[in-house]
Design an enzyme around this catalytic site. Structure first.
Site, PDB file in Angstrom:
ATOM      1  N   SER A  30       1.999   6.818 -12.630  1.00 53.20           N
ATOM      2  CA  SER A  30       0.552   6.928 -12.420  1.00 53.20           C
ATOM      3  C   SER A  30       0.195   7.759 -11.192  1.00 53.20           C
ATOM      4  O   SER A  30      -0.986   8.044 -10.961  1.00 53.20           O
ATOM      5  CB  SER A  30      -0.064   5.533 -12.270  1.00 53.20           C
ATOM      6  OG  SER A  30       0.306   4.946 -11.031  1.00 53.20           O
ATOM      7  N   GLY A  61      -7.056  -4.082  -1.318  1.00 55.60           N
ATOM      8  CA  GLY A  61      -7.093  -3.859  -2.751  1.00 55.60           C
ATOM      9  C   GLY A  61      -8.298  -3.019  -3.148  1.00 55.60           C
ATOM     10  O   GLY A  61      -8.612  -2.008  -2.517  1.00 55.60           O
ATOM     11  N   ASN A  75      -0.966  -5.419   3.628  1.00 58.58           N
ATOM     12  CA  ASN A  75      -2.063  -5.876   2.781  1.00 58.58           C
ATOM     13  C   ASN A  75      -2.552  -7.242   3.256  1.00 58.58           C
ATOM     14  O   ASN A  75      -2.062  -7.787   4.252  1.00 58.58           O
ATOM     15  CB  ASN A  75      -1.652  -5.880   1.309  1.00 58.58           C
ATOM     16  CG  ASN A  75      -0.527  -6.855   1.003  1.00 58.58           C
ATOM     17  OD1 ASN A  75      -0.297  -7.825   1.739  1.00 58.58           O
ATOM     18  ND2 ASN A  75       0.180  -6.627  -0.088  1.00 58.58           N
ATOM     19  N   ASP A 128       1.587   1.357  -2.517  1.00 57.68           N
ATOM     20  CA  ASP A 128       2.605   2.351  -2.195  1.00 57.68           C
ATOM     21  C   ASP A 128       2.055   3.769  -2.346  1.00 57.68           C
ATOM     22  O   ASP A 128       2.431   4.681  -1.603  1.00 57.68           O
ATOM     23  CB  ASP A 128       3.830   2.167  -3.095  1.00 57.68           C
ATOM     24  CG  ASP A 128       4.513   0.829  -2.857  1.00 57.68           C
ATOM     25  OD1 ASP A 128       4.435   0.321  -1.723  1.00 57.68           O
ATOM     26  OD2 ASP A 128       5.109   0.295  -3.801  1.00 57.68           O
ATOM     27  N   MET A 135      13.828   0.657  -7.215  1.00 60.06           N
ATOM     28  CA  MET A 135      13.889  -0.369  -8.255  1.00 60.06           C
ATOM     29  C   MET A 135      13.539   0.254  -9.599  1.00 60.06           C
ATOM     30  O   MET A 135      12.700   1.150  -9.687  1.00 60.06           O
ATOM     31  CB  MET A 135      12.894  -1.498  -7.961  1.00 60.06           C
ATOM     32  CG  MET A 135      13.065  -2.167  -6.612  1.00 60.06           C
ATOM     33  SD  MET A 135      14.552  -3.188  -6.508  1.00 60.06           S
ATOM     34  CE  MET A 135      14.023  -4.614  -7.461  1.00 60.06           C
TER      35      MET A 135
END
Length: 269
Positions: free
Chosen positions: A257, A184, A146, A216, A23
């Site tokens: 990142s 998280g 998750n 990811d 994407m």
């Protein structure tokens, strides 16, 4: 007209092969999320590379795995750029095709200033569906999801470590060999058929700038360790993958990142 990938006659063995999406991220930074129909001022915009499968593949490659992507993109500028992105990150594009029957996928993302957003197989059930084919549970070496995905798949709301343990137990009952539920910033919970007591792996405390794609990054790092350090305990793989994902949230962007191996502490390798 479709342009299918060209396969060479020579057999190539890869450490990590990812089947998934590519994407193009259209990222806007705003003071807050707009209400329905509202126009607000943003203060930054950029275009980046995303897609859960591609993210995981890029992270594994940046850590040193010999990686290949299996996907299809549009025959457009986004698709062309994505293929070049794979190549510049050392990812094989032999199995990445292009088509003029559909456009390359795009993902509009708004980052709110007020809050953050042998062959071994890893299965990531995203997007999760309650009626997931039972074979996916049984055929995956590691089933990684998750909190939200775990709730959809089990019906158990996951708000803490104890909830994750209950959801993990149900996923083991469905046939998973090992289960990792990511929480998280809180870390992750790991369970397996031979060690069914939940093991909690806390995440390092860091100042998060942008959490987009952190899951990811974790999965890509986990794939790297499974491929390149096959005798390492899954608990240790998960701890190191969590450390790498913690690095990714300290910078803006998704793949932008993701750290390269040379940027990480040597004790992770």
């Amino acid at each position: 007209m479709n342009t299918e990938p060209n396969h060479s006659s020579d057999t190539v063995v890869y450490d990590v092969v990812v089947v998934g999406s590519c994407m193009t991220d259209l990222v806007s930074f705003t003071p807050r999320l707009p209400k329905a129909g509202e126009t607000i001022h943003g203060h930054k915009f950029f275009i980046g590379f995303g897609g859960k499968g591609a993210n995981q593949c890029i992270q594994a490659a940046r850590l040193g795995a010999k990686a290949a992507m299996v996907s299809k993109v549009g025959k457009d500028s986004f698709g062309d750029n994505y293929i070049e992105n794979f190549k510049s990150n050392g990812v094989s594009t032999e199995y990445v095709g292009q088509t003029d029957e559909a456009s390359t996928g795009v993902a509009p993302i708004t980052v709110n200033d007020e809050e953050s957003h042998v062959v071994k197989t890893i299965f990531n059930p995203a997007p999760a569906v309650a009626d997931l084919d039972p074979e996916f549970y049984k055929e995956s070496d590691v089933f990684c999801c998750n909190e939200t995905e775990a709730e959809i798949l089990t019906g158990i709301g996951v708000c803490n470590v104890e909830d994750a343990g209950r959801a993990g137990s149900m996923l083991l009952e469905k046939g998973c060999g090992s289960v990792i539920i990511t929480l998280g910033a809180a870390g992750s919970v790991l369970m397996s058929q031979d060690k069914q007591t939940p093991r909690y792996i806390p995440a390092k405390k860091v100042k998060a700038v942008d959490t987009t794609g952190a899951g990811d990054s974790f999965l890509g790092a986990l794939a790297f360790y499974m491929a390149c350090y096959p005798y390492m305990e899954l608990d240790e793989m998960s701890r190191r993958a969590c450390d790498i994902a913690s690095v990714s949230v300290q910078s803006q962007g998704t793949q932008a990142s993701y750290p390269h191996r040379a940027q990480l502490p040597q004790e992770l390798f």
